[in-house]
Design a protein around this motif. Structure first.
Motif, PDB file in Angstrom:
ATOM      1  N   PHE A  37     -33.437  38.800  38.918  1.00 23.18           N
ATOM      2  CA  PHE A  37     -32.838  39.895  39.681  1.00 23.18           C
ATOM      3  C   PHE A  37     -32.058  39.348  40.873  1.00 23.18           C
ATOM      4  CE2 PHE A  37     -33.066  43.154  43.048  1.00 23.18           C
ATOM      5  CZ  PHE A  37     -32.419  44.188  42.407  1.00 23.18           C
ATOM      6  N   LEU A  38     -32.568  38.266  41.471  1.00 20.24           N
ATOM      7  CA  LEU A  38     -31.886  37.644  42.610  1.00 20.24           C
ATOM      8  C   LEU A  38     -30.715  36.771  42.166  1.00 20.24           C
ATOM      9  CD1 LEU A  38     -34.922  36.557  44.817  1.00 20.24           C
ATOM     10  CD2 LEU A  38     -33.334  38.413  45.260  1.00 20.24           C
ATOM     11  N   LEU A  61     -31.076  34.215  39.898  1.00 23.89           N
ATOM     12  CA  LEU A  61     -31.530  32.869  39.572  1.00 23.89           C
ATOM     13  C   LEU A  61     -32.161  32.816  38.187  1.00 23.89           C
ATOM     14  CD1 LEU A  61     -33.062  31.987  43.033  1.00 23.89           C
ATOM     15  CD2 LEU A  61     -31.047  30.951  42.022  1.00 23.89           C
ATOM     16  N   GLY A  93     -34.573  40.968  34.541  1.00 22.34           N
ATOM     17  CA  GLY A  93     -34.170  41.146  35.941  1.00 22.34           C
ATOM     18  C   GLY A  93     -32.660  41.227  36.073  1.00 22.34           C
ATOM     19  N   SER A 121     -38.714  38.027  36.392  1.00 18.76           N
ATOM     20  CA  SER A 121     -37.762  39.124  36.533  1.00 18.76           C
ATOM     21  C   SER A 121     -37.235  39.184  37.969  1.00 18.76           C
ATOM     22  CB  SER A 121     -38.410  40.454  36.144  1.00 18.76           C
ATOM     23  OG  SER A 121     -39.288  40.889  37.155  1.00 18.76           O
ATOM     24  N   GLY A 122     -38.108  38.887  38.945  1.00 19.08           N
ATOM     25  CA  GLY A 122     -37.665  38.862  40.337  1.00 19.08           C
ATOM     26  C   GLY A 122     -36.609  37.790  40.567  1.00 19.08           C
ATOM     27  N   ALA A 138     -33.324  27.112  42.981  1.00 22.98           N
ATOM     28  CA  ALA A 138     -32.078  26.861  43.700  1.00 22.98           C
ATOM     29  C   ALA A 138     -31.806  25.363  43.782  1.00 22.98           C
ATOM     30  CB  ALA A 138     -32.153  27.472  45.106  1.00 22.98           C
ATOM     31  N   VAL A 168     -38.127  30.392  44.051  1.00 22.16           N
ATOM     32  CA  VAL A 168     -36.704  30.540  44.386  1.00 22.16           C
ATOM     33  C   VAL A 168     -36.139  29.211  44.882  1.00 22.16           C
ATOM     34  CG1 VAL A 168     -35.105  31.578  46.043  1.00 22.16           C
ATOM     35  CG2 VAL A 168     -36.755  33.011  44.882  1.00 22.16           C
ATOM     36  N   ALA A 169     -36.896  28.545  45.762  1.00 20.59           N
ATOM     37  CA  ALA A 169     -36.410  27.280  46.321  1.00 20.59           C
ATOM     38  C   ALA A 169     -36.275  26.222  45.231  1.00 20.59           C
ATOM     39  CB  ALA A 169     -37.355  26.803  47.415  1.00 20.59           C
ATOM     40  N   LEU A 170     -37.254  26.134  44.335  1.00 20.39           N
ATOM     41  CA  LEU A 170     -37.195  25.125  43.276  1.00 20.39           C
ATOM     42  C   LEU A 170     -36.032  25.393  42.318  1.00 20.39           C
ATOM     43  CD1 LEU A 170     -40.976  24.606  42.430  1.00 20.39           C
ATOM     44  CD2 LEU A 170     -39.420  22.960  43.458  1.00 20.39           C
TER      45      LEU A 170
END
Lengths: 289, 309
Positions: free
Chosen positions: A224-225, A227, A237, A220-221, A140, A136-138
């Motif tokens: 879903f968020l 990203l 997702g 998919s996670g 973003a 997620v951090a990468l």
């Protein structure tokens, strides 16, 4: 463990052609599934981005097997394009993880000493870093795109392969043929790539198959968020998240993408299990064929 | 044992420092000016400069990093730029909720997983075993957020038994659905490993004795065999706790559960540097701590481990 060796556990193995098909059906199904992901978007009458406001939120029918979304886009073709994207991102991320993990883990196991110490401490840190959060951090950081997704997922998961690879190299490098090659004057680099690496790859490749399942779930996670890949490109997702907005009127929009996702992950898990059994028959004892 | 403990502890501290540094480097690399994002576009240069000084972003990264580490040592985890609150108090406020969710999910997973695993081993190769093996495959493979949504759809939207999402202090009805969703994957994993471990020790002498005494299969497996299957089960639970952390991020998002997982995602989206670092280190800390505890628990379940260096 020794008792299981005495009992015949290989009765279902490929002794006859029929038994062979029965034993290999997961691999067969997986190949069909991947072919479907490649072919269906090509031959299906609708395109994944084609909107049709007269056919908004239709239920499943012969024309639209999974119904339509609020913009009247056919969910069936969107799910299969999502399959393409998911498989592509997962496969590319596995390649990155495989190259990084094999080289770094192999180098650590082969050289030993401070190289081993340094690489394995980095592996420890990577394993403790929450995988999904790192991805997620990468993503973003780089902005959501296909490339940043597979690079992020690859970087977030090379450490497990490195650990496995190191253990393999440690076991393989004590073999006689390695000593023989070295005593014949084989240089360290060719020795590693020609004699050690090929003999370490089986478990690593098996792990990569199961790792595909993990990568598909992680992708998919992320999508879903929010990203995932850029719309209108669909990913599972994002399809689930968008479908959920209309859950009261059209629950199938949530249901079908998740089902396709679950089936894909199941196939990779089962094939991974089968390959592992082939590589290490001892593991068979715990499972029913 | 004590030398081993010291080695493990120092490794844990090193790993936490590594995670922190990696997270710090990542947040440093983020493009764009944090201060301008915070202040908005129509702020004059003097205010911006004052904010930069207050947040310390006018110094070079290495100075800031050492300063950050020094502050951590004194217990100062920094200030969240999004919530304008000390990071520490935010974490402490959210922690009990995530802990509650994880504990509920874990309990559900252990009880259901061991129960299903024993059932599958007792009725090995029968229809119970086959159904369970299909269900566990599905549980391992389906994404946690989708399972959560399906649970909401069935149990709250169709049957209206439970609230779909949200959080209310002390109201456990809100806890049930997210705990089920988060724990389901572990149920599947524990079922599998329990069954495999029980089948593995099936032909050992002490089980033959138990059978010869005429004990019922449920007692044989549930009591005698299970104790010896504890180690692999424990290992799987420990390895799987990492997925609880990732899972909590998605589960909390689906169920609107205001815990650490959602806090972290919000922090990443808002580029709340101090909060991101603290959350990441916090999660890694839990992961490291749990693995340490599992290693020590080995000694409790298998006294032979204790004598090893």
């Amino acid at each position: 463990m020794t008792e299981t060796l005495a009992t015949p556990v290989h009765t279902t193995s490929a002794s006859s052609p029929l038994g062979s098909i029965r034993h290999h059906w997961p691999i067969f199904l997986l190949v069909m599934w991947i072919l479907a992901a490649i072919l269906i978007p090509e031959v299906w009458p609708d395109a994944y981005f084609e909107t049709n406001y007269d056919a908004s939120l239709e239920g499943p029918s012969l024309r639209h097997p999974m119904g339509t979304d609020p913009l009247g886009r056919d969910l069936f073709v969107r799910v299969w394009v999502g399959a393409r994207i998911s498989l592509l991102i997962a496969a590319l991320s596995r390649i990155i993880a495989l190259v990084l993990g094999t080289l770094l883990g192999g180098w650590a196991g082969y050289r030993g000493g401070w190289v081993d110490l340094t690489v394995m401490r980095i592996v420890d840190v990577m394993l403790a870093f929450p995988t999904l959060l790192l991805a997620v951090a990468l993503v973003a950081l780089w902005g959501p795109s296909l490339v940043s997704l597979f690079v992020a997922l690859g970087i977030a998961s090379w450490a497990e392969i490195a650990r496995l690879m190191r253990a393999q190299v440690l076991a393989v490098k004590t073999n006689d043929y390695v000593h023989a090659a070295r005593s014949m004057g084989c240089e360290p680099t060719p020795l590693f790539f020609r004699h050690i690496l090929p003999n370490c790859l089986t478990p690593v490749l098996v792990w990569t198959t199961t790792g595909m399942a993990g990568a598909i779930l992680a992708e998919s996670g992320l999508s879903f968020l929010g990203l995932g890949v850029e719309p209108p490109l669909p990913s599972w997702g994002a399809l689930i998240a968008q479908g959920w907005d209309e859950v009261l009127r059209a629950p199938w929009l949530t249901f079908f993408p998740g089902l396709a996702l679950a089936i894909t992950v199941i196939l990779f898990n089962v094939v991974g299990d089968r390959l592992r059994e082939g590589w290490d028959p001892l593991q068979k004892s715990g499972k029913n064929g | 044992m004590s030398a081993y403990l010291i080695r493990r502890l120092s490794l844990s501290i090193f790993v936490l420092w590594g995670v922190l540094s990696l997270s710090y480097a990542l947040t440093c690399m983020a493009p764009g000016d944090v201060v301008e994002t915070l202040a908005g576009q129509r702020t004059d240069e003097a205010t911006l400069a004052r904010m930069r000084e207050r947040l310390g972003v006018d110094q070079d990264p290495l100075t800031r990093y050492t300063l950050y580490l020094r502050n951590l040592m004194t217990g100062d985890w920094g200030q969240s730029s999004r919530y304008n609150e000390p990071v520490w108090s935010l974490l402490l406020h959210r922690l009990p909720r995530t802990a509650l969710l994880a504990a509920a999910a874990l309990n559900f997973a252990i009880v259901a997983g061991i129960l299903f695993g024993v059932l599958a081993a007792v009725f090995r190769d029968g229809w119970v075993d086959r159904v369970l093996s299909l269900l566990t495959l599905f549980g391992i493979s389906a994404p946690v957020f989708w399972i959560g949504l399906i649970l909401i759809w069935v149990l709250s939207l169709q049957f209206r038994w439970l609230p779909p999402s949200g959080y209310e202090e002390g109201n456990l009805r809100y806890l049930i659905l997210p705990a089920l969703a988060l724990g389901l994957r572990s149920v599947a994993l524990i079922t599998r490993i329990t069954r495999a471990a029980l089948v593995d020790i099936d032909s050992s002498q002490f089980l033959r004795t138990a059978r010869a005494k005429g004990l019922s299969p449920l007692v044989i497996y549930g009591k005698h065999a299970l104790k010896n299957a504890a180690l692999p089960i424990l290992t799987v639970i420990g390895l799987d706790l990492g997925s609880y952390l990732s899972g909590s991020v998605l589960t909390e998002q689906v169920f609107g559960w205001p815990g650490i997982g959602r806090l972290t995602v919000d922090a990443i989206m808002a580029r709340d540097t101090a909060l991101i670092n603290a959350c990441v280190v916090f999660m890694a800390g839990i992961f490291v701590l749990v693995n340490l505890m599992i290693d020590l628990l080995y000694g409790v379940f298998d006294p032979r481990v204790r004598s090893d260096p």
